[in-house]
Each structure stands twice: as C-alpha cells, then as structure tokens.
Design a protein around this motif. Structure first.
Motif, PDB file in Angstrom:
ATOM      1  N   THR A   1     -34.382 -46.750 -36.591  1.00  0.00           N
ATOM      2  CA  THR A   1     -34.124 -45.536 -35.577  1.00  0.00           C
ATOM      3  C   THR A   1     -32.518 -45.212 -35.314  1.00  0.00           C
ATOM      4  O   THR A   1     -32.045 -46.536 -35.204  1.00  0.00           O
ATOM      5  CB  THR A   1     -34.603 -45.436 -34.046  1.00  0.00           C
ATOM      6  OG1 THR A   1     -36.291 -45.750 -34.531  1.00  0.00           O
ATOM      7  CG2 THR A   1     -34.593 -44.303 -33.555  1.00  0.00           C
ATOM      8  N   GLN A   2     -32.174 -44.389 -35.418  1.00  0.00           N
ATOM      9  CA  GLN A   2     -30.548 -44.155 -35.517  1.00  0.00           C
ATOM     10  C   GLN A   2     -30.295 -44.516 -34.052  1.00  0.00           C
ATOM     11  O   GLN A   2     -30.946 -44.101 -33.105  1.00  0.00           O
ATOM     12  CB  GLN A   2     -30.017 -42.860 -35.863  1.00  0.00           C
ATOM     13  CG  GLN A   2     -30.524 -41.533 -35.181  1.00  0.00           C
ATOM     14  CD  GLN A   2     -31.843 -41.039 -35.791  1.00  0.00           C
ATOM     15  OE1 GLN A   2     -32.234 -41.635 -36.540  1.00  0.00           O
ATOM     16  NE2 GLN A   2     -32.083 -39.897 -35.536  1.00  0.00           N
TER      17      GLN A   2
ATOM     18  N   ILE B   1     -22.131 -38.327 -37.118  1.00  0.00           N
ATOM     19  CA  ILE B   1     -22.182 -39.070 -37.893  1.00  0.00           C
ATOM     20  C   ILE B   1     -23.110 -40.361 -37.398  1.00  0.00           C
ATOM     21  O   ILE B   1     -22.492 -40.984 -36.343  1.00  0.00           O
ATOM     22  CB  ILE B   1     -20.854 -39.781 -38.411  1.00  0.00           C
ATOM     23  CG1 ILE B   1     -19.669 -38.729 -38.936  1.00  0.00           C
ATOM     24  CG2 ILE B   1     -20.920 -40.570 -39.502  1.00  0.00           C
ATOM     25  CD1 ILE B   1     -18.195 -38.899 -38.899  1.00  0.00           C
ATOM     26  N   HIS B   2     -24.085 -40.615 -37.922  1.00  0.00           N
ATOM     27  CA  HIS B   2     -24.872 -41.704 -37.529  1.00  0.00           C
ATOM     28  C   HIS B   2     -24.787 -42.976 -38.125  1.00  0.00           C
ATOM     29  O   HIS B   2     -24.186 -43.006 -39.557  1.00  0.00           O
ATOM     30  CB  HIS B   2     -26.436 -41.204 -37.660  1.00  0.00           C
ATOM     31  CG  HIS B   2     -26.944 -40.214 -36.829  1.00  0.00           C
ATOM     32  ND1 HIS B   2     -27.354 -40.315 -35.435  1.00  0.00           N
ATOM     33  CD2 HIS B   2     -27.491 -38.957 -37.068  1.00  0.00           C
ATOM     34  CE1 HIS B   2     -27.480 -39.112 -35.017  1.00  0.00           C
ATOM     35  NE2 HIS B   2     -27.918 -38.294 -36.041  1.00  0.00           N
ATOM     36  N   GLY B   3     -24.832 -44.010 -37.517  1.00  0.00           N
ATOM     37  CA  GLY B   3     -24.784 -45.270 -38.093  1.00  0.00           C
ATOM     38  C   GLY B   3     -25.522 -45.600 -39.274  1.00  0.00           C
ATOM     39  O   GLY B   3     -26.743 -44.878 -39.399  1.00  0.00           O
TER      40      GLY B   3
ATOM     41  N   LYS C   1     -25.015 -27.891 -35.650  1.00  0.00           N
ATOM     42  CA  LYS C   1     -24.726 -29.198 -35.961  1.00  0.00           C
ATOM     43  C   LYS C   1     -24.762 -29.603 -37.571  1.00  0.00           C
ATOM     44  O   LYS C   1     -25.480 -29.195 -38.030  1.00  0.00           O
ATOM     45  CB  LYS C   1     -25.385 -29.956 -34.989  1.00  0.00           C
ATOM     46  CG  LYS C   1     -25.044 -31.261 -34.793  1.00  0.00           C
ATOM     47  CD  LYS C   1     -26.210 -31.999 -33.761  1.00  0.00           C
ATOM     48  CE  LYS C   1     -27.220 -32.403 -34.570  1.00  0.00           C
ATOM     49  NZ  LYS C   1     -28.131 -33.440 -33.534  1.00  0.00           N
ATOM     50  N   ILE C   2     -23.603 -30.328 -37.878  1.00  0.00           N
ATOM     51  CA  ILE C   2     -23.724 -31.043 -39.008  1.00  0.00           C
ATOM     52  C   ILE C   2     -24.091 -32.451 -38.764  1.00  0.00           C
ATOM     53  O   ILE C   2     -23.454 -33.308 -38.218  1.00  0.00           O
ATOM     54  CB  ILE C   2     -22.348 -30.906 -39.651  1.00  0.00           C
ATOM     55  CG1 ILE C   2     -21.633 -29.593 -39.570  1.00  0.00           C
ATOM     56  CG2 ILE C   2     -22.398 -31.451 -41.216  1.00  0.00           C
ATOM     57  CD1 ILE C   2     -22.507 -28.367 -40.512  1.00  0.00           C
ATOM     58  N   THR C   3     -25.140 -33.022 -39.404  1.00  0.00           N
ATOM     59  CA  THR C   3     -25.663 -34.175 -39.428  1.00  0.00           C
ATOM     60  C   THR C   3     -25.291 -35.123 -40.602  1.00  0.00           C
ATOM     61  O   THR C   3     -25.698 -34.698 -41.606  1.00  0.00           O
ATOM     62  CB  THR C   3     -27.073 -34.473 -38.968  1.00  0.00           C
ATOM     63  OG1 THR C   3     -27.527 -33.499 -37.918  1.00  0.00           O
ATOM     64  CG2 THR C   3     -27.644 -35.775 -38.678  1.00  0.00           C
ATOM     65  N   ILE C   4     -24.822 -36.201 -40.584  1.00  0.00           N
ATOM     66  CA  ILE C   4     -24.512 -37.316 -41.613  1.00  0.00           C
ATOM     67  C   ILE C   4     -25.301 -38.133 -41.196  1.00  0.00           C
ATOM     68  O   ILE C   4     -25.020 -39.016 -40.273  1.00  0.00           O
ATOM     69  CB  ILE C   4     -22.871 -37.470 -41.806  1.00  0.00           C
ATOM     70  CG1 ILE C   4     -22.073 -36.254 -42.099  1.00  0.00           C
ATOM     71  CG2 ILE C   4     -22.799 -38.651 -42.774  1.00  0.00           C
ATOM     72  CD1 ILE C   4     -20.669 -36.520 -42.158  1.00  0.00           C
ATOM     73  N   CYS C   5     -26.160 -38.768 -42.252  1.00  0.00           N
ATOM     74  CA  CYS C   5     -27.124 -39.670 -42.083  1.00  0.00           C
ATOM     75  C   CYS C   5     -26.817 -40.754 -42.979  1.00  0.00           C
ATOM     76  O   CYS C   5     -26.764 -40.628 -44.162  1.00  0.00           O
ATOM     77  CB  CYS C   5     -28.716 -39.070 -41.966  1.00  0.00           C
ATOM     78  SG  CYS C   5     -29.980 -40.026 -42.432  1.00  0.00           S
TER      79      CYS C   5
END
Lengths: 399, 399
Positions: free
Chosen positions: B5-6, B17-19, B302-306
C-alpha cells in the motif's frame, strides 16, 4: 495462456507421450474454460479461471538447501496465489540454525501475503516416524530420518501434498532468478492439467533456453548438455519398440515438472540426478505393456505425458561446476539398467560413454539407487501419523 | 497481484508523488475488485479481473528499430491478451525492407494468437500528413515525415492510442529477453491504474535489478548508472521547494512507464534520452503551482505519480556501450534547464558534471530538444485524417 494444440504423439501401451507444445501467449485473459471461438486448430486458449481452478488443487514443492533467502522469496513471489506451497528444506540446523531462519522468513512472508505454505525440514522426526510406520523404511537413514538428497526431499514433498489433500503436485527449484519464469512454469503445469484432465497426467517443461556467460556476453543455449543425451537415448528406446525413429521426447531431464498426486504415489523415484529420467522409464516399465511383469491393473488408465516449452529463459544461480558428466551418467544409467533397454541400445550407450570419457574399452553404467514404488507405502498409516506430527502446522489461510 | 500500500508521498500543488511500492505476489488470483478481507494495512490484493479490466482499455506501445524478430515475438508473448498492441517501427525500408518483414511476422503472429496489433512505420506518410494537418509540424522533418528517434516514435504511439480509443497507454521495449518480465510490467501498469483510478495517473516502474556480466559471472546491480543521477537531482529539486530532504523519486529515468491517454496528450515529450526525466519535470512545471505561467486549469485535477518496483530483473539485449554519459547529461539537462531549477541546484549540477568529466571549469548543460505540449495539436483534425490514412488497418479482433 495460449498454447499449441498437441498434434504428434507416440503411444506405447497405456503411455501416451505428446510432442512438445509451444506457448504463444503467457496470459490470454479471463472467461471460464474453453471457448471454441477463441481456438483454432493449431492454438488453444486457456483462461485464467481454468488455470486457477487447477492451481487451487495444486501443491508446489520447493526443495531448499542453503539457498539465499532473497532468491527463495523471489520464487515465492512467482508462485500463483491459489497454490499450496510446500518447502522441504535440508539446510543445516547447526552451528547456525539456517533452517529456523528460513522457516521464520518464509512463514512471515507468506502470512504477510496470505499465501499458504508448509515449511518442513527434511530431517523432521515426526514425518520420518510416519514414513517408518507406513513401512517405507528404505527412505530412512541409519538414524531413522529421511535420507539427504533432492530426490528424497521430493518424495517427502509428494507425501505432504497427499496429506494436504491436493490433487496435483508440481516442483519448482528455489534458485531461479526470475519470479516471472517461476510463474510461467506453474501456469504451464496448470495448462497441462486443463488439457489432460485425467488422474494420470505428467507435465514436463522444456526450457526455452538457458543463458550462459560466454566471453563476457550472454549466449542463449537451446539444449542442456545433459538433456541431449537422455532425450536421445529415450527416443531410441521408443523407436526400438515402435519401429519408427522419433524425436518426441524433449524433456528427459526436466527438473520443472508436475504430475497428479495419484500418479506420483504410484511411481518410483530414483536418487540423485536420475530422478527425472527414471520417472519416464518407470512409466514405460509399468504401463507400456512391454514387460511381462506389468501388473494387470496397469492398463486400466491412460498415462499422459505432456511436454511444454516455456517461453522464459531459465536463469538460475550458478553454483560452479554442474557435474554434467555425472548428470549424463546418472540419467543414462536408468535407461541402460532398465529391463526395457534392448541389447543394441545398451551396447551403443556403453560405447558412446567410452567415447565421452576417451577410453578404449566400452563402459558399463553403475546402477543408481531407486526407491520402491510409493504404492508400497501404507498411505493410510502415513497420513494418520503425519497428522499427529504436523497437524498443528497445517496452515490453511483464507483465499 | 499483491502490492504494498502506498504510504509516503510528496505533494507539490496538484502533483502527488507516491513512494516506491514493492510487489509481493505476481499473481494473486481471481475475484473482482478489492476485497478488504484480503487486504491488510500494508499489502493490498488486486485480482486478475481488476487488472484485465484496465488492460482492456490499454494500448501498449512497442518502439522497434532493427530488433531481432525472435526478441520482438517474445515481447508480444508477454503482453497480456486484453491489451491493444501498437508497434511503431523505424527499421529501414531498403535495400532490404526490414519493416515489411517485421510487419508480416508480427501481424501473422498476432492473427494466429488472436492478439490485437497495429503495426506502423515511423515514416508513414498518412500519419505524418495527419500530424501536419493537426498543426504539430515540429514533429516532422524536412521531408514532412515524423522525425527519427525513440521519443518521436513514442509520440506517434500516443496519438495512435488515442485514435484506437484507449484510455491507458504503456510503453514496453522490444529487446527484453524475458517475456515474463514484460508480463509483469504490464500487470503493474494495470495495478497502478486500479490503485489510482483517475484521468491523470502516471505509473513508473523501477527495475528490481539489472543483471550485468562481471568477471564471467552475473552481478545484479540495483541502481542504474544514470538513474542514480537523475533521481538524486529530482529529489534535491523537490527538497528545495518542500523544505524537506527526500528520496521519494526512484524512477527519474523509468523507460517502463504507463499513463492515462488524457495525461499523455497534455504533456511535453523531450527528444532522446531525456524523455522520461522530462515527463517528471514537465508535470511539476505545469501542475506544481510553482511557476507563474501555470495555466489556471492546471489545478482542477490531481496528478498522481505511482512508482512500482518490479520483481523480475531487467535483462535486455546489450548493444555494446550504453552511452551512459550521454544519458546522464540528457536527463540532467532537462532538470538544469527547467525554470523550476533553483540557482543553487544548477551550480551543484554543473560542478558535479565537471567532476564526472574530470575538467576544472564548471560545465553547463546544452538544452535538449523538447516537443511542445501535445495539447497544441488539434486532436480532432488528427483523428479524422488518421482514420482516413489507417482506417482499413484498424485490427479489431474478437476477444
């Protein structure tokens, strides 16, 4: 999975050996069972649900000995979730208890990821006792524990798969660098059982290639140095009885293989490097109808050998020299020493061995140790005592 | 798939920016959607159906240039069946028409296996014309055809994904030796879109490791020689604006990435080695709210970087020297030359470059070519003319 439809096959008595089937798509999506509209005469599609259905009834045995935990973890990552995992470890228990480390790490990883795993040591006292009481003492050493060796670990895994109530049984090595390759093998085991939905199906994988380091670059070798010999000898053996030359056998040495538990409990395991080739020979001895001593019950069922060519190269940890000559010797020995082996093939194998060893005289093959058919073990007694020994270790997580 | 899970993430304006998320199981079986009973706070399970659902709306772009057909076939084998494949080839058309060979082989393979594929040449006249009419002439060379280069092929693939009506777009290289690794990447793209079900999600893969041949054995290098530099620079850039040092960026150079088509059509592509790093920078330029020229619409979504760490090592064909120094230079250049880059970081990057090159003076970074945001292309006009040019090549096989 999309896979070539089996076309050619050789049949001897009750044993049907299908030619190598190529895989055309690792993942062909969902929708249950076969749907003819997706199939043509050459390629068939097997849905993810159909594969999972088989995997729910499948145990994957992972023999371990002093493997790096990182590598084992990668192998576990690759095994599809529906499978029951059985880790049989023969790692040392002292001075550092490596087995305890492995068991902790593996069980923790599996609890964390909701995977079902049973981790046992090959020298487990309770299982050895259960095997002894079941009358299969030949597997035990002078201390009354299961002998060391990968084949012996495989036998133990087979018995545990039965104890866990599984219908199918597959073997996966613990030193594979690519979780994706492990995943592919298990998908292919399941595909084999979907295509041949019988109680006596044997699925054997032929690696697409095995990358080797040559002059500082990778070379993708197609044929293992030892499998060339065993495949060739097995094919000549078949040709002797059918009267037609054949190349049907491609998996004489297939370490990656799966079979129904019923069949696994009715077959001999050879020790050491000979185990895979001997499975092949033993099936022919029992079910081809060639030998007089074939049991009358043997013809009841068809035995299906299904060979699948994996798509991923096989890249496993290199532990220095592979003892190729020993591997060749062991696998040819079970062919040479089988009552099936005609005199002509014996002479050929012996003179080829002399050529390999660069000696003048023809060479014989020492017999390798072969454990008696597992049907000589009293399975009821084993299961009862195994339950006593391991009952509280039976991990049944929710899926 | 079972995936971490992030937990940690960095947020700048609309960009989250998610880890890096670790994968714990490649294949966690079926049953639609999330089921909380399978999830704990640390690991979530994503069913095969949920992944297939995303893949049905996904195009996978495979840029090809003079690749061996065997390697390309392996990559196709690994791409899950529900995906639409777009092969953009820039292989020579003479003296031997390699493209025609590729197209024949790929289309034949896909017809055979019921995979949907669209194969186009990067110098296709019809597509170039459609791009020209849509007003995006900067992509065209003096002959009016799409320029050569992988980034340019990626832009073409992006436009074709839109034309094919897809919602998601992923990139996969054509030189991967392991079909199982390709399969994993595409599963992870889908997992990212399941976890972040928005119109502006960017999934970037960090390789588990990259096997290198060192002194005739394999060494599994964790960090690419060039990604160390770009990740470090991007993290320092983030730290400058947030005031907290961070290591959140692990995929500054991620060649394996996927994004929503909406986002892909609203972003700049840099040429050459800079394309991946520039995507990162460009998102920050547009949506972090740091720059004055940020468009007012930019904050709507929202811009999500996974970021996902793959489990398979990345083993691709080695074509000799990797031009590592050029790669480092290109990716740092887009950071250095961004209006976001603070003076201090510029000075540091310049003096680090001087150290790498072993020169006395600090070194500047040449600007790399950056194509304008794809939203400057009139997509309606493009689609209309693309349909005219390729309409009869639209392969929609039954699934």
């Amino acid at each position: 999975m999309r896979i070539e439809t089996q076309r050619e096959s050789e049949r001897l008595g009750a044993v049907q050996i299908h030619g190598l089937q190529k895989v055309y798509e690792l993942d062909s999506g969902e929708h249950y069972g076969y749907d003819d509209s997706y199939n043509n005469s050459v390629i068939q599609r097997i849905s993810s649900e159909a594969l999972y259905e088989k995997q729910k009834q499948m145990a994957i045995v992972v023999p371990v000995k002093n493997e790096r935990l990182k590598l084992i973890e990668g192998v576990l990552v690759g095994i599809p979730s529906p499978c029951q995992i059985i880790v049989v470890s023969n790692s040392p228990r002292g001075p550092v208890d490596r087995f305890e480390m492995e068991k902790d790490a593996i069980e923790n990883f599996c609890r964390f990821t909701n995977k079902r795993v049973t981790v046992v040591h090959q020298k487990d006292v309770g299982i050895a006792k259960a095997i002894e009481l079941a009358g299969y003492t030949e597997l035990l050493d002078d201390k009354g524990l299961v002998r060391s060796g990968k084949a012996e670990g495989m036998i133990m895994g087979t018995l545990l798969a039965k104890w866990l109530g599984k219908k199918y049984l597959g073997f996966v090595d613990s030193d594979n660098y690519f979780p994706g390759a492990v995943h592919e093998y298990v998908q292919e085991y399941a595909a084999g059982f979907v295509m041949h939905d019988t109680d006596n199906t044997f699925v054997r994988i032929s690696w697409h290639s095995k990358p080797k380091i040559m002059e500082n670059s990778l070379f993708f070798a197609k044929w293992g140095r030892s499998s060339v010999h065993s495949n060739n000898a097995l094919n000549r053996l078949l040709a002797h009885y059918t009267g037609y030359e054949t190349e049907v056998v491609k998996t004489g040495n297939a370490g990656e293989h799966a079979l129904t538990v019923d069949l696994a409990l009715n077959i001999e395991y050879a020790a050491g490097y000979a185990v895979e080739t001997h499975h092949f020979i033993n099936l022919l001895e029992m079910y081809s109808g060639i030998l007089d001593e074939t049991e009358p019950t043997a013809f009841r069922d068809k035995i299906t050998i299904c060979q699948i060519e994996s798509r991923n190269p096989h890249l496993h940890e290199s532990k220095g020299d592979d003892h190729v000559e020993d591997m060749i010797d062991a696998s040819l020995s079970v062919i040479y020493n089988s009552p099936l082996c005609p005199e002509l093939l014996k002479r050929e194998l012996a003179s080829e061995k002399a050529r390999r060893l660069k000696v003048e005289e023809t060479e014989s093959f020492d017999k390798v140790k072969v454990y008696g058919n597992l049907n000589t073990l009293n399975i009821g007694v084993f299961l009862e005592n195994c339950e006593k020994a391991l009952g509280n270790a039976k991990v049944e997580l929710s899926v």
